[in-house]
Structure formats: structure tokens, C-alpha cells
Motif scaffolding. Structure first.
Motif, short mmCIF file in Angstrom:
data_model
loop_
_atom_site.label_atom_id
_atom_site.label_comp_id
_atom_site.label_asym_id
_atom_site.label_seq_id
_atom_site.Cartn_x
_atom_site.Cartn_y
_atom_site.Cartn_z
N TYR B 71 -20.57 -16.59 45.09
CA TYR B 71 -21.28 -15.56 44.31
C TYR B 71 -20.32 -14.47 43.81
O TYR B 71 -20.52 -13.27 44.07
CB TYR B 71 -22.42 -14.94 45.12
CG TYR B 71 -23.49 -15.93 45.49
CD1 TYR B 71 -24.23 -16.57 44.50
CD2 TYR B 71 -23.78 -16.24 46.82
CE1 TYR B 71 -25.23 -17.49 44.83
CE2 TYR B 71 -24.77 -17.15 47.15
CZ TYR B 71 -25.49 -17.77 46.15
OH TYR B 71 -26.47 -18.67 46.48
N MET B 101 -23.17 -15.88 27.32
CA MET B 101 -23.64 -14.93 28.32
C MET B 101 -22.77 -13.67 28.35
O MET B 101 -23.28 -12.55 28.37
CB MET B 101 -23.62 -15.62 29.69
CG MET B 101 -24.45 -14.92 30.74
SD MET B 101 -24.28 -15.69 32.37
CE MET B 101 -25.15 -17.23 32.13
N GLN B 104 -23.37 -11.36 25.05
CA GLN B 104 -24.66 -10.66 25.01
C GLN B 104 -24.65 -9.50 26.00
O GLN B 104 -25.14 -8.41 25.71
CB GLN B 104 -25.80 -11.62 25.37
CG GLN B 104 -26.18 -12.59 24.27
CD GLN B 104 -27.35 -13.48 24.68
OE1 GLN B 104 -28.12 -13.15 25.56
NE2 GLN B 104 -27.46 -14.62 24.03
N ARG B 108 -25.09 -5.54 25.39
CA ARG B 108 -26.19 -4.84 26.06
C ARG B 108 -25.69 -3.58 26.77
O ARG B 108 -26.32 -2.51 26.70
CB ARG B 108 -26.87 -5.78 27.06
CG ARG B 108 -27.92 -5.12 27.95
CD ARG B 108 -29.14 -4.68 27.14
NE ARG B 108 -30.18 -4.07 27.95
CZ ARG B 108 -31.32 -4.70 28.32
NH1 ARG B 108 -31.54 -5.93 27.95
NH2 ARG B 108 -32.22 -4.08 29.03
N LEU B 138 -33.70 -11.69 24.39
CA LEU B 138 -33.49 -11.31 25.80
C LEU B 138 -33.17 -9.82 25.93
O LEU B 138 -33.51 -9.21 26.93
CB LEU B 138 -32.34 -12.11 26.41
CG LEU B 138 -32.63 -13.57 26.76
CD1 LEU B 138 -31.36 -14.29 27.14
CD2 LEU B 138 -33.63 -13.65 27.91
N HIS B 139 -32.48 -9.27 24.92
CA HIS B 139 -31.98 -7.91 25.08
C HIS B 139 -32.61 -6.90 24.11
O HIS B 139 -32.33 -5.71 24.21
CB HIS B 139 -30.46 -7.89 24.95
CG HIS B 139 -29.77 -8.67 26.03
ND1 HIS B 139 -29.63 -8.18 27.30
CD2 HIS B 139 -29.24 -9.92 26.05
CE1 HIS B 139 -29.03 -9.08 28.05
NE2 HIS B 139 -28.78 -10.15 27.33
N VAL B 257 -23.65 -7.19 37.39
CA VAL B 257 -25.08 -7.08 37.67
C VAL B 257 -25.87 -7.89 36.63
O VAL B 257 -26.78 -8.65 36.97
CB VAL B 257 -25.53 -5.60 37.66
CG1 VAL B 257 -27.04 -5.50 37.90
CG2 VAL B 257 -24.76 -4.81 38.70
N TRP B 258 -25.46 -7.77 35.37
CA TRP B 258 -26.12 -8.54 34.30
C TRP B 258 -25.86 -10.03 34.42
O TRP B 258 -26.72 -10.86 34.08
CB TRP B 258 -25.67 -8.03 32.93
CG TRP B 258 -26.37 -6.78 32.53
CD1 TRP B 258 -25.85 -5.51 32.50
CD2 TRP B 258 -27.74 -6.65 32.11
NE1 TRP B 258 -26.81 -4.62 32.10
CE2 TRP B 258 -27.98 -5.28 31.84
CE3 TRP B 258 -28.79 -7.56 31.94
CZ2 TRP B 258 -29.22 -4.80 31.41
CZ3 TRP B 258 -30.02 -7.08 31.51
CH2 TRP B 258 -30.23 -5.72 31.25
N ARG B 260 -25.68 -11.62 37.17
CA ARG B 260 -26.67 -12.10 38.14
C ARG B 260 -28.05 -12.21 37.47
O ARG B 260 -28.75 -13.21 37.65
CB ARG B 260 -26.72 -11.16 39.34
CG ARG B 260 -27.83 -11.52 40.33
CD ARG B 260 -27.50 -11.12 41.72
NE ARG B 260 -26.50 -12.01 42.30
CZ ARG B 260 -26.64 -12.62 43.46
NH1 ARG B 260 -27.73 -12.46 44.18
NH2 ARG B 260 -25.70 -13.41 43.93
N ARG B 261 -28.42 -11.21 36.69
CA ARG B 261 -29.72 -11.25 36.00
C ARG B 261 -29.85 -12.47 35.10
O ARG B 261 -30.90 -13.08 35.01
CB ARG B 261 -29.91 -9.98 35.16
CG ARG B 261 -30.17 -8.75 35.98
CD ARG B 261 -30.35 -7.51 35.10
NE ARG B 261 -30.50 -6.35 35.96
CZ ARG B 261 -29.92 -5.16 35.75
NH1 ARG B 261 -29.15 -4.97 34.68
NH2 ARG B 261 -30.10 -4.17 36.58
N HIS B 262 -28.75 -12.81 34.42
CA HIS B 262 -28.76 -13.96 33.49
C HIS B 262 -28.78 -15.30 34.21
O HIS B 262 -28.94 -16.34 33.58
CB HIS B 262 -27.51 -13.90 32.61
CG HIS B 262 -27.75 -13.37 31.23
ND1 HIS B 262 -27.80 -14.17 30.12
CD2 HIS B 262 -27.97 -12.12 30.79
CE1 HIS B 262 -28.01 -13.42 29.05
NE2 HIS B 262 -28.11 -12.17 29.42
N GLY B 263 -28.56 -15.29 35.51
CA GLY B 263 -28.44 -16.56 36.23
C GLY B 263 -27.05 -17.16 36.10
O GLY B 263 -26.88 -18.38 36.19
N GLY B 264 -26.04 -16.30 35.89
CA GLY B 264 -24.67 -16.80 35.74
C GLY B 264 -23.81 -16.57 36.96
O GLY B 264 -22.65 -16.99 36.99
N LEU B 266 -23.19 -17.91 39.81
CA LEU B 266 -23.38 -19.13 40.60
C LEU B 266 -22.70 -19.02 41.95
O LEU B 266 -21.68 -18.34 42.09
CB LEU B 266 -22.79 -20.34 39.86
CG LEU B 266 -23.22 -20.58 38.43
CD1 LEU B 266 -22.81 -21.97 37.99
CD2 LEU B 266 -24.70 -20.39 38.24
#
Lengths: 392, 392
Positions: B71, B101, B104, B108, B138-139, B257-258, B260-264, B266
Motif C-alpha cells: 500500500y 489517474m 486527474q 483536482r 469524477l471531479h 490520499v486521492w 487511495r480514493r481512486h482505487g490506485g 494497490l
């Protein structure tokens, strides 16, 4: 001096200090719980180290001429998606780099379909506690938290919902409370209620494989109760990373568009896909064994005073071990225990209160390798250590 | 019969039909451009096949005991991020699974900082044409499209902006128009103007390495003009996938932090990171060679009637080849040419108008392997084929 050192030790939360005087020189050794755990000969949890060997093992067996997937197309990704769709009994499936991405997208599609920007899930859902509010901040969706934190969602919770929701998400098993499960009848009732009330039902099935032996159902039988399903390939399965989202054809086609928007439509996902496929075939049939092992180990833990597992009898390959000592006191005890016995119980503790902490146990390939007599000795030793600390 | 077959052929856009009568049996062979390209002995573009061997080659050299990143933490990811931050001359850097990702998220963060939900970029920016409107959906960010489609953004375009924007994104080189570049002085002027007007400047540097020889600048010198930078590892570098976003420390912390929000975020990104690192070291020093090769090949193309490159003289390792035939007519000619000469020019054509099409050339390790006399013969043959078709 010893007393003074003991107090220094107590003040270290994340590591302990072992101070040894030898030939007049002062050696200071700091070992964290995770380091001590990694150095043990036997570990009760997991499938082994998550190192590069996990990838090398897969790719040593794969021909170099196998073509990469390209932006979601190509045999590597299409074949695997079809295989898992069939396993789950769903029309189509799509591979995602992460479950975080897959689930937010699933909820977004169901919300857009009904034009209701609200969903419901458990207060300890992955979306609520591990995703930095992605669902709200990226998708503008409001989650309604159902049920108390220490129990699973029941039909009554859903019936009592006052707000309109587009989708209900159920996590099976509910990881953060030791992997608890509702009865299969409850699932059937919730599924019927949702259908009757126009609510989509989504399964957070990160650990779906692990609950099949308890329910004595196939993945298909469980998934038939849900409109959409997410499963993970690095948890019980032991792959490198990655997830599958499955559901009706239109839903999956739409999820591919969102996958691109999220930045998840990578030119090549094959490192994860081929590893997921390899480990799926390697471990799917072992889930019953992991479940039986979990029940056996929980019984051993529960026979030790001041230790209780949650649930008392596991319903999957996982459970929590609750101990009547705070994390800062248990951690140095465990480091000593691991170093002395060579058996690693856990690499990570979490505080419950100032007086108690717990750790997660997730059974995999490691457990059967642990000699039972050494395990029993380690637990006896743990008992003594806890008693000594409590008695001080 | 021949005439009839010819008309059938014309109606197939994505593949051609080669119909051969042999021993009284009718064999129908359909070969797509990409299939014909893959079967050639020599290819003018790229580094070779994007197959699993690309991964195997990297991991054969890496010890199995190397630990996975977890992570976003761990040596594998932290060391690589520090290495690339230093290469770009930025305070910190973070590895992302994709540029979609990373970019964007960069926009943002800059928008949130100024509380202005608008940015500006080129009408053919990746964000505008390849990301399914992720930035908007998304943004909630509105992009303002600067400059005409067929040229790069100049200082005047930025000065003429009527709306307030938080950030200007420049793509260097501008891929969709053959990799054109503004002058370095223009970059300096735009950078100064943005600084003076409180506009953040972000670099879409997916192909940043490839422009260093033309500008005769280091990556650090170019990036110094920008507040944040994204670079890619699978394009010129030839890795499996992945991107780096670099910038000031606070910006990078926020981007995690973003991510993690995007699901990136891993659990393990090492398959991409180790491949990026390996190929970065393998190819970074070859960018000058690719650039010289591109200029040489463009000159060869431009010596053929009815073929023009854009730009006429490349400013990086890439350019576009424009041919005065529609895609549906050029495609079968190319398939025949590839099969006859064993030389592959491209695997993908795009229509410009009903009368003309183009393809992208991106020079890599393959080009120097092509025998020059065979290349010249193939181009002569292409010329003849185009003439014949035009003359019909």
C-alpha cells in the motif's frame, strides 16, 4: 537498572528494546512485531511471504510469447473474465486493479440507474474505513450506515431504513468483526426484500471463497442472491493484486467505461491477471481445509485464559483473537515469544480499549506446517506471560 | 470475377480478404493489418512485442526475496519514487498505476487549492479524447480547450483566456499532432505568465524523455518551469505500465490520499515499478538515438510522392505519416506490402478525411535492426502501390 529498563521498554509502542550487556559493550537491539514475526520458523497465518517470489513462481511457468492484454482486450484478460463470470454464475465479469475501484463503480452505476445517490452498508465496511471517502468525494454518493458496529446486518435493519437507497452492500464475511456471517436464510430474505423494493443488492465478496464451506453452497448459489459481486484475488487466493466485478451484461459494459475514467484501464494488467488465475487454481479447493484449520486453532486459543476468539467458532478461515492486555503491553511479550519459540502468531495488533487488544487470524497454507506440540507450548508460554504481566 | 472480388475487398475496412483458388478449392484468408504487422521480420516502430517476455526479462534478474511494496510503502516503491523525483528535480514523487489517474488527481488538487473548478488544455489532450470524461464525471472540473487542434498552445492562447482557471496543462510533445513542440522560449514565457497570474502549470510529460535531445535540456531544466509533472513508463521507456507524478511535498502527500480514493493504492505495485526501473535504466540514454533515427526515417518517407510526415522534421522520436489514400484503400495495400517485403510500417491507421489517412511512428529499439536497402525497397514498392491505386 532492570526496573529502569523495563519502564523504557513500556514506553515504546511500535518496537521493543532488548538491551544486552556483553563483554562490557552495550548492544541495543530494536525489533518490531512485524520483524520478529518475519523471523519465525513457523507462522500460523497466511500463505507465506508476499515477496517477488510470488510473481516469479507464476511466470516461470508461462511462455514469454503469451501476448499482453491491451486496454481490457486480448485473450489473457477475456478468458479469465469469462472463467470467473462462469464460476460466479454471472453474465459477464471485468478485471479491475483493485476492489476499491470496482466497488465504487458498482455503486455508482446502480445509483445512476435509479437516480438516487444513496447506498447502505455496514459501519465497518471497507468503503467507510479504508477508502478516504472516495465514494463521497469522487461519486457524490451518500452512504447510510446500517446495524451496530459489532454485528452483521439483519433483515430488520434493512426494513427499518427510512431513506431511499439505490443499493445495499453486504460484506461476506464481515471482516472487521472477525469475519461474522448472517444465516443463509437471512441472505435469502434480504435478497427478496431488496428485489421487492427496487433496491439493488451488491456483494462485497472479497473473501467469498472462504465462506463456501460454512454455507455449504457454491459461489453461484450465493451470488444468485445478488445483482452484482466483487471478489478479490490477493486475500484468500494469495495473488499479487486485483479484483473481479461481475453482474449483468449492461452493468459490466458500463463498468468498463468507469474503469477508464478511474484510470484503471491499464494498457497491461496481465501481471495481476495471470497471478490471479494461477493462484485461483492452486487454492480454491483448499478453502474447506482452511476453514477446518481455523476452527481447530480458535479452539486452542479459547482454551487459554484471558484469550477469546471472535466469533467463538469461526465461520470462515478467519477470526479475531482478543486478549485482555493493551497493545503496548502485549507487543513486547509477543516479540519475546516469537523469538523464543520460533512460532509467529501475528504481525499486527490493534487496540480495542486501554485494557484489551486484538489481532486478525487468516488461515492459509502456513498453518498445517506448524508442529502441533510446539504450537501448544507457545500458547502455554503466552498464557504465562499474560498472567505474569497482569499479576504485576 | 476479379473485378467483383475487388469490390468486396473495398467494403472491408478492418481486414482484407485474400482469395486464392487452389486445386479447385476456395481458400479465404483474412489478415488484419495488426496480424500482418506482427508477422513481419522487421518493424520500423517500437521496442518489439509487448508480450509476457517483457516481464520475464525483468524478473529473471531480480531476487525472489525482494519484498513487495505494501500500500505505497516499502523500499521497492520508496526508492524508485526518490530516484525519479531527483531525475525530475522535484521535491517528491509518487508511483501511480496509470497516467489517467495521476493527471486527474493533479488537476483536482490544484483546483481545490484555488477553489476554481476549471483547467485549460489542448483540444487533443489525452484527458479530452481518451478518458471518457473522467475529469468532469469524477471531479466536476470543467476543461477549457486552448488553441486549434492542429497546432500547439502558444503564449497568446493563454493570455486570451477569459475564464479563470486553476491550472494549465501542457503536453510535451503534443502526441495527437505528430509530437509537435513549442519553442523552449515559449515554455519559459508561459511559465512566467502562469506564475504571475496565479495559474498552476502542469506537465503531461508522458513522453518527456523523448524531447530532451531536441530541447538540449535536462529533464530537471524542463520540469523547473512546471509546478507538477507526470511521466509514463510504458511509452518510450517500454515498461509494462505505470506513471510517476512529481511536485512539491504537500501536493504529493495529497495525491496519495486521492490515489487511495481512486482505487490506485494497490497492495502491490511492484510488477510495474520494477519493470519501470529496469527499462528506465535500459533506455533513457537511447533517446538521442531514437530522435536521430526518427529524423532519418521521416526524410525517407518525405522523399516518397503522396507521403508527408507531420512534423516535416521530427522534434522527438515520433511523427505522423500522412498518405493521400483513405484508410480502407491503404490497409489492404499495407498488408500485401508487409507480407511481400517482411517489413512492418505500422499496425494501425486512422482516417483524416475520406481521401487521406495517417499513422503514428514512434521510434524505439526496432528501427536500427531494419536493413536499409530492404527498407528503401519497401518504400519504393509502397509508392508504386499508392500510384497504381490512385491511377485506377
Amino acid at each position: 537498572m532492570e526496573k529502569a529498563l523495563f519502564h523504557i521498554k513500556r514506553n515504546y509502542v511500535s518496537f521493543i528494546e532488548l538491551i544486552v550487556r556483553e563483554k562490557g559493550v552495550l548492544f541495543v537491539s530494536k525489533k518490531t512485531l512485524i520483524e520478529a514475526f518475519k523471523n519465525t520458523s513457523y507462522q500460523l497465518v497466511g500463505h507465506g511471504n508476499r515477496n517477488v517470489q510470488v510473481l516469479k513462481e507464476v511466470f516461470e511457468k508461462i511462455d514469454g510469447y503469451v501476448e499482453s492484454d491491451i486496454y481490457g482486450t486480448g485473450k489473457v484478460i477475456e478468458n479469465f473474465q469469462a472463467k470467473i463470470a462462469s464460476f460466479l454464475g454471472k453474465e459477464e465479469a471485468v478485471f479491475f486493479p483493485s476492489g476499491t475501484m470496482a466497488q465504487q463503480i458498482a455503486l455508482r452505476i446502480w445509483c445512476d440507474e435509479r437516480d438516487v445517490q444513496a447506498v447502505a452498508y455496514h459501519p465497518l465496511s471497507h468503503l467507510e474505513i479504508h477508502e478516504e471517502d472516495g465514494l463521497r468525494k469522487l461519486h457524490g454518493i451518500t452512504p447510510i450506515l446500517l446495524a451496530e458496529k459489532d454485528r452483521v446486518i439483519e433483515l430488520e435493519d434493512v426494513k427499518k431504513l427510512e431513506d431511499d437507497i439505490a443499493c445495499l452492500l453486504l460484506e461476506l464475511p464481515q471482516r472487521e468483526i472477525g469475519g461474522q456471517l448472517p444465516s443463509f436464510e437471512t441472505l435469502e430474505d434480504i435478497s427478496k426484500y431488496c428485489k421487492d423494493n427496487g433496491i439493488k443488492l451488491h456483494l462485497d465478496g472479497a473473501r467469498l471463497y472462504e465462506i463456501l464451506p460454512y454455507y455449504e453452497k457454491s459461489a453461484e448459489e450465493i451470488c444468485a442472491l445478488f445483482d452484482s459481486v466483487y471478489i478479490s484475488f490477493y486475500k484468500g487466493i494469495g495473488g499479487i493484486a486485483g479484483a473481479i466485478l461481475a453482474g449483468p451484461k449492461d452493468f459490466i459494459q458500463e463498468s468498463k467505461v468507469w474503469k477508464r475514467r478511474h484510470g484503471g484501464d491499464l494498457i497491461s494488467l496481465y501481471p495481476y491477471i495471470l497471478s490471479a488465475d494461477y493462484n485461483f487454481d492452486l487454492r480454491l479447493h483448499k478453502m474447506k481445509q482452511y476453514y477446518e484449520n481455523a476452527k481447530e486453532l480458535a479452539e486452542l486459543y479459547n482454551s487459554v485464559e484471558m484469550i477469546t476468539t471472535k466469533p467463538l467458532v469461526p465461520v470462515s478461515n478467519m477470526f479475531h483473537v482478543h486478549i485482555d492486555l493493551p497493545k503496548r503491553e502485549l507487543e513486547p511479550l509477543l516479540v519475546e515469544l516469537f523469538e523464543k519459540t520460533g512460532i509467529g502468531l501475528t504481525s499486527h495488533l490493534k487496540d480495542v480499549t486501554d485494557e484489551a487488544c486484538y489481532y486478525e487470524v487468516s488461515i492459509g497454507d502456513n498453518y498445517p506446517l506448524v508442529p502441533k506440540d510446539q504450537l501448544q507450548k507457545a500458547l502455554n508460554e503466552l498464557h504465562e506471560k499474560i498472567q505474569t504481566t497482569k499479576g504485576e
